[in-house]
Write a protein that holds these residues in place. Sequence first.
Motif, PDB file in Angstrom:
ATOM      1  N   THR A 201      36.040  50.262  31.512  1.00 30.63           N
ATOM      2  CA  THR A 201      36.997  49.940  32.562  1.00 30.63           C
ATOM      3  C   THR A 201      36.266  49.380  33.765  1.00 30.63           C
ATOM      4  OG1 THR A 201      36.850  52.196  33.420  1.00 30.63           O
ATOM      5  CG2 THR A 201      38.598  51.744  31.835  1.00 30.63           C
ATOM      6  N   ASN A 202      36.915  48.454  34.482  1.00 27.23           N
ATOM      7  CA  ASN A 202      36.261  47.862  35.648  1.00 27.23           C
ATOM      8  C   ASN A 202      36.192  48.851  36.809  1.00 27.23           C
ATOM      9  OD1 ASN A 202      39.273  47.131  35.618  1.00 27.23           O
ATOM     10  ND2 ASN A 202      38.732  46.782  37.772  1.00 27.23           N
ATOM     11  N   LEU A 203      37.111  49.830  36.844  1.00 28.72           N
ATOM     12  CA  LEU A 203      37.061  50.920  37.810  1.00 28.72           C
ATOM     13  C   LEU A 203      36.768  52.219  37.054  1.00 28.72           C
ATOM     14  CD1 LEU A 203      40.112  50.284  40.173  1.00 28.72           C
ATOM     15  CD2 LEU A 203      37.701  50.038  40.741  1.00 28.72           C
ATOM     16  N   GLN A 204      35.862  53.019  37.573  1.00 30.71           N
ATOM     17  CA  GLN A 204      35.582  54.297  36.942  1.00 30.71           C
ATOM     18  C   GLN A 204      36.597  55.337  37.423  1.00 30.71           C
ATOM     19  OE1 GLN A 204      33.542  55.413  34.396  1.00 30.71           O
ATOM     20  NE2 GLN A 204      34.945  57.117  34.772  1.00 30.71           N
ATOM     21  N   SER A 205      37.399  55.820  36.507  1.00 28.19           N
ATOM     22  CA  SER A 205      38.386  56.837  36.854  1.00 28.19           C
ATOM     23  C   SER A 205      37.692  58.126  37.268  1.00 28.19           C
ATOM     24  CB  SER A 205      39.317  57.091  35.661  1.00 28.19           C
ATOM     25  OG  SER A 205      39.993  55.916  35.280  1.00 28.19           O
ATOM     26  N   SER A 206      38.346  58.880  38.142  1.00 26.40           N
ATOM     27  CA  SER A 206      37.739  60.115  38.639  1.00 26.40           C
ATOM     28  C   SER A 206      38.827  61.102  39.024  1.00 26.40           C
ATOM     29  CB  SER A 206      36.832  59.832  39.839  1.00 26.40           C
ATOM     30  OG  SER A 206      37.580  59.286  40.917  1.00 26.40           O
ATOM     31  N   TYR A 207      38.397  62.353  39.209  1.00 21.75           N
ATOM     32  CA  TYR A 207      39.334  63.408  39.601  1.00 21.75           C
ATOM     33  C   TYR A 207      38.606  64.458  40.430  1.00 21.75           C
ATOM     34  CZ  TYR A 207      42.776  67.162  39.300  1.00 21.75           C
ATOM     35  OH  TYR A 207      43.679  68.144  39.610  1.00 21.75           O
ATOM     36  N   ARG A 208      39.227  64.849  41.529  1.00 25.72           N
ATOM     37  CA  ARG A 208      38.723  65.933  42.370  1.00 25.72           C
ATOM     38  C   ARG A 208      39.850  66.936  42.588  1.00 25.72           C
ATOM     39  NH1 ARG A 208      36.950  61.545  45.586  1.00 25.72           N
ATOM     40  NH2 ARG A 208      38.448  62.127  47.224  1.00 25.72           N
ATOM     41  N   ARG A 209      39.488  68.223  42.564  1.00 25.76           N
ATOM     42  CA  ARG A 209      40.531  69.247  42.693  1.00 25.76           C
ATOM     43  C   ARG A 209      40.015  70.480  43.421  1.00 25.76           C
ATOM     44  NH1 ARG A 209      42.275  72.171  37.317  1.00 25.76           N
ATOM     45  NH2 ARG A 209      40.274  73.168  37.765  1.00 25.76           N
ATOM     46  N   ASN A 210      40.840  71.000  44.322  1.00 26.69           N
ATOM     47  CA  ASN A 210      40.636  72.298  44.949  1.00 26.69           C
ATOM     48  C   ASN A 210      41.793  73.204  44.549  1.00 26.69           C
ATOM     49  OD1 ASN A 210      38.392  71.911  47.296  1.00 26.69           O
ATOM     50  ND2 ASN A 210      39.647  70.055  47.130  1.00 26.69           N
ATOM     51  N   ILE A 211      41.491  74.387  44.019  1.00 27.16           N
ATOM     52  CA  ILE A 211      42.540  75.362  43.754  1.00 27.16           C
ATOM     53  C   ILE A 211      42.133  76.705  44.349  1.00 27.16           C
ATOM     54  CG2 ILE A 211      43.548  74.307  41.693  1.00 27.16           C
ATOM     55  CD1 ILE A 211      41.847  76.138  39.981  1.00 27.16           C
ATOM     56  N   PHE A 212      43.107  77.368  44.929  1.00 25.75           N
ATOM     57  CA  PHE A 212      42.897  78.702  45.476  1.00 25.75           C
ATOM     58  C   PHE A 212      44.087  79.555  45.072  1.00 25.75           C
ATOM     59  CE2 PHE A 212      43.616  81.778  48.973  1.00 25.75           C
ATOM     60  CZ  PHE A 212      42.476  82.556  48.785  1.00 25.75           C
ATOM     61  N   ASN A 213      43.831  80.598  44.294  1.00 26.61           N
ATOM     62  CA  ASN A 213      44.867  81.502  43.833  1.00 26.61           C
ATOM     63  C   ASN A 213      44.558  82.911  44.328  1.00 26.61           C
ATOM     64  OD1 ASN A 213      46.101  79.436  42.312  1.00 26.61           O
ATOM     65  ND2 ASN A 213      44.737  79.822  40.588  1.00 26.61           N
ATOM     66  N   THR A 214      45.542  83.534  44.922  1.00 27.35           N
ATOM     67  CA  THR A 214      45.339  84.895  45.423  1.00 27.35           C
ATOM     68  C   THR A 214      46.586  85.718  45.127  1.00 27.35           C
ATOM     69  OG1 THR A 214      44.745  86.220  47.359  1.00 27.35           O
ATOM     70  CG2 THR A 214      46.179  84.326  47.741  1.00 27.35           C
ATOM     71  N   ALA A 215      46.371  86.993  44.786  1.00 26.30           N
ATOM     72  CA  ALA A 215      47.489  87.861  44.442  1.00 26.30           C
ATOM     73  C   ALA A 215      47.216  89.275  44.933  1.00 26.30           C
ATOM     74  CB  ALA A 215      47.711  87.869  42.935  1.00 26.30           C
ATOM     75  N   PHE A 216      48.295  89.962  45.269  1.00 28.97           N
ATOM     76  CA  PHE A 216      48.224  91.355  45.698  1.00 28.97           C
ATOM     77  C   PHE A 216      49.176  92.155  44.818  1.00 28.97           C
ATOM     78  CE2 PHE A 216      49.578  94.810  48.696  1.00 28.97           C
ATOM     79  CZ  PHE A 216      48.355  95.473  48.710  1.00 28.97           C
ATOM     80  N   THR A 217      48.619  93.107  44.077  1.00 27.65           N
ATOM     81  CA  THR A 217      49.397  93.896  43.132  1.00 27.65           C
ATOM     82  C   THR A 217      49.445  95.348  43.583  1.00 27.65           C
ATOM     83  OG1 THR A 217      48.715  92.462  41.305  1.00 27.65           O
ATOM     84  CG2 THR A 217      49.606  94.611  40.725  1.00 27.65           C
ATOM     85  N   VAL A 218      50.645  95.896  43.597  1.00 31.12           N
ATOM     86  CA  VAL A 218      50.848  97.306  43.929  1.00 31.12           C
ATOM     87  C   VAL A 218      51.414  97.999  42.696  1.00 31.12           C
ATOM     88  CG1 VAL A 218      52.041  98.953  45.414  1.00 31.12           C
ATOM     89  CG2 VAL A 218      51.285  96.748  46.339  1.00 31.12           C
ATOM     90  N   GLY A 219      50.788  99.091  42.296  1.00 33.08           N
ATOM     91  CA  GLY A 219      51.270  99.870  41.174  1.00 33.08           C
ATOM     92  C   GLY A 219      51.593 101.291  41.591  1.00 33.08           C
ATOM     93  N   PHE A 220      52.700 101.812  41.060  1.00 29.85           N
ATOM     94  CA  PHE A 220      53.087 103.185  41.376  1.00 29.85           C
ATOM     95  C   PHE A 220      53.599 103.849  40.110  1.00 29.85           C
ATOM     96  CE2 PHE A 220      56.229 106.391  42.678  1.00 29.85           C
ATOM     97  CZ  PHE A 220      55.418 107.206  43.459  1.00 29.85           C
ATOM     98  N   LYS A 221      53.080 105.032  39.811  1.00 26.74           N
ATOM     99  CA  LYS A 221      53.480 105.790  38.637  1.00 26.74           C
ATOM    100  C   LYS A 221      54.389 106.926  39.074  1.00 26.74           C
ATOM    101  CE  LYS A 221      49.296 104.827  35.955  1.00 26.74           C
ATOM    102  NZ  LYS A 221      49.983 104.007  34.955  1.00 26.74           N
ATOM    103  N   ALA A 222      55.680 106.754  38.805  1.00 30.95           N
ATOM    104  CA  ALA A 222      56.639 107.823  39.065  1.00 30.95           C
ATOM    105  C   ALA A 222      56.697 108.761  37.861  1.00 30.95           C
ATOM    106  CB  ALA A 222      58.008 107.219  39.373  1.00 30.95           C
ATOM    107  N   ASN A 223      57.548 109.749  37.932  1.00 29.65           N
ATOM    108  CA  ASN A 223      57.635 110.689  36.820  1.00 29.65           C
ATOM    109  C   ASN A 223      58.229 110.063  35.571  1.00 29.65           C
ATOM    110  OD1 ASN A 223      56.537 112.782  38.334  1.00 29.65           O
ATOM    111  ND2 ASN A 223      58.549 113.414  39.135  1.00 29.65           N
ATOM    112  N   ALA A 224      59.176 109.139  35.757  1.00 30.17           N
ATOM    113  CA  ALA A 224      59.874 108.578  34.601  1.00 30.17           C
ATOM    114  C   ALA A 224      59.579 107.109  34.362  1.00 30.17           C
ATOM    115  CB  ALA A 224      61.384 108.773  34.778  1.00 30.17           C
ATOM    116  N   PHE A 225      58.907 106.445  35.301  1.00 34.02           N
ATOM    117  CA  PHE A 225      58.680 105.013  35.132  1.00 34.02           C
ATOM    118  C   PHE A 225      57.444 104.588  35.909  1.00 34.02           C
ATOM    119  CE2 PHE A 225      61.484 105.506  38.787  1.00 34.02           C
ATOM    120  CZ  PHE A 225      60.838 104.760  39.754  1.00 34.02           C
TER     121      PHE A 225
END
Length: 806
Positions: A275-299
């Motif tokens: 190809t006369n132009l060289q194809s390219s790709y640049r990427r920034n990804i940032f993934n963040t998550a906050f998980t809360v867990g609670f164990k009740a008597n029945a669930f």
Amino acid sequence: MNKKKAISFLTLFATVPVIANGVDRINGLDLSDSSRIHDLDEVVVVSQPKESFRLRQQSLSSNIFTNKEMSSLGIHDLRELSVYVPSFVMPNYGSRITSSMYVRGIGSRVNSPALGIYSDGMPIMSKSAFNYHFYDVNRVDILRGAQGTLYGQNTEGGLIRIYSKNPFDYQGTDLKLSLGSRLYRNAEFSHYNKVNNNFAFSVGGFYDGQNGFFRNQTTGERADKYNEAGGKLRLLYRPTDRLSFDYIADYQYVDQNGFPYGKIEEDGTTSSPSTNLQSSYRRNIFNTAFTVGFKANAFDLTNVLSYQYLKDYMLMDQDYLPEDYMHLEQRQLQNAMTEELTLKSHDAVGGFWHWAVGGFFSAQWLKTNAPVYFDSEMNKMLSANITSYAYNGMLNAMAARLIAKGIPAEQARRQIAAKIEEAGGCTINMDMGVIPGIFRTPTYNLAFYHESNFDLSSRLVATLGLRYDFSRTVIDYATSAEVKLDESVMGHNVNVSVASNLNHREHNNYVQLLPKFGLNYKLNNGSNIYATIAKGYRAGGYNIQMFSDIFQTELSAAAQKARGSLDDTHNDQYYENIANTISYKPETSWNYEVGTHLNLFNHALHFDVAAYYMQVKNQQLSVMAGNYGFGRMMVNAGKSHSCGVETTLRGNVFDNHLSWAVSYGYTRVLFDDYVDSVSVGGKKKAVDYKDKYVPYVPQHTYAVMADYTFDVQNSKLRTITLGFNLNGQGKTYWDEENTSEQKLYHVLGAHADADFGFMKISFWGKNLTNTKYNTFAVESAATGKKYTFAQLGNPFQCGVDLKFHF
């Protein structure tokens, strides 16, 4: 050779994942019995907020890969892992933006994916973020078949769950250094620290790069070189036995040359990219998550809140040729958030009813800036076309007057042609320039789901599930185009400008009910047989890459009629026509599956097999846009069906020194109702694809792998492991007509490891036989002539890894 060993060798070539070898105890589980293997689901325990049973106890077809197995196979991302999974294809082509996945015959190269991906409980929302570098990974689950009841849209083909190492269970520092052919280099660092019984954390980073395999014959650059890096932080806090908090943040950056497509020649060989132009790709990804867990008597309660950011840039030479026809720039900026709350009955409570209920909400805000550039060769071609149109129009009109006077047609045409030439001829230079485009495509999803498992008896379990899923897709576009005409017709010179502006907003709402029914019958030794019926769903949406094709059609017609400059205007009916053109409908399917998970010969052998049949409506296909093929777009075929078989077999012999696994998948997917129109000689022609194979889906996928470990009586060197792996795919058709194909091919790899305890040295090789095959092919008619372009699979490569654990 005893009976168990003989059976293991006889079944070695019948079907994936291996069990950890050379280890006597993992997470407190005794593995010393050489006549047994153990479910990987037992060995690498992870908490599941929705399911009540382990994978091989559920009514589905699945595979589990541990960190040890992926290290043995040299896995660095999901694309490399996919070749060891039956009926699952994620080709290694294009760039990291290209996350094409096909499972059981469904999938596409753009827009809505066929599989969902969850990373540490966080749903990854952007398809441009699916293909990322693996490190700090403890386990990967791949579930096949519709998972829409619990996981929603875009899990029609299945689900992938990726889990990081947990610093509460694993401590120390891991360091990996790699060097290989074509200057492959990799460095990974992770530290895991359990501060006390309540708090633990992990931190890590990586760098990965390679100079590439394919040289661009026009520019001289490596067409597939890349560099990527990233960092990761995880914090876990357990203030009580009931309450837990988990925070994770992951950033990755990639800078690569991409899309190394070469033309398929008449003899079937694939040339180097040029190809006369060289194809390219640049990427920034940032993934963040906050998980809360609670164990009740029945669930158990689990709440996951996530934020996801993506910013990237793509440059693509869209004609894939050394001539300068056209190129595309695309910049994406995405912000997304998800919120999911799940309640699951507590396993400790017991009883005949196991249930899960939850709600899910997501919002994605995506802005795409995608200008398309019509370059010199394209403008020459368009100028020649419009000149020919204008010249022939004048010639025929003027010749008709002479013919009406009785002059023979051929003589009349010669006379008029001579007069036109004498008067100065007809020349029209057309310049399309650049077509800018800003597209805002927010999407919203709201769902509520429930699944119950009833113990009808000590052996029989019935599953009933239902999900209500609402989604809203929006497109707000602002794009324009201008054609400049420099006309010289029979001595008259005039400059004409024809412009068009499109600025509009559209939206669609979709509602789906996704039910699931299943029966699971428990056999002895933990085995079971099952049958399920489930509905799958892939979201609808809008295409953005086809606006240049729309403009070209519109402005070419306007330019041929123009007598002066004009600004083409549009009414509501025109915008409605565009909305119908750029939108595509949701894809739905009914999935019928029967299967079994068998533990044979006192757990010396694990055998899983599943057979399925899928009826697909409005199947989504990725094709080249409209008349000219200036971009890709999603369209809906009428109906198709898919059927197939998936098998997995694994075992350990020779006192756990030999670990082996085999997998095989057969997929047959055909169009039942799909009529399309194609351009033949400038005229539209209807083509019926009924009973043709759906493209990009290999009919056969298989993998074989085996590791043998030698114990070494040495104070420093503990073990030596020799292993090999073999995988293959094919036949794969590249077009709806089934005229272009990739036959079944085979790729061989091997490794040799020396384990010194704190350090391990691994020598590895991939594609040892230097097999030549195409991972992808596409037709393009952007130049006015149809060509087929393909990307070759990576050739032979080798290298060495140094792994340390402190």
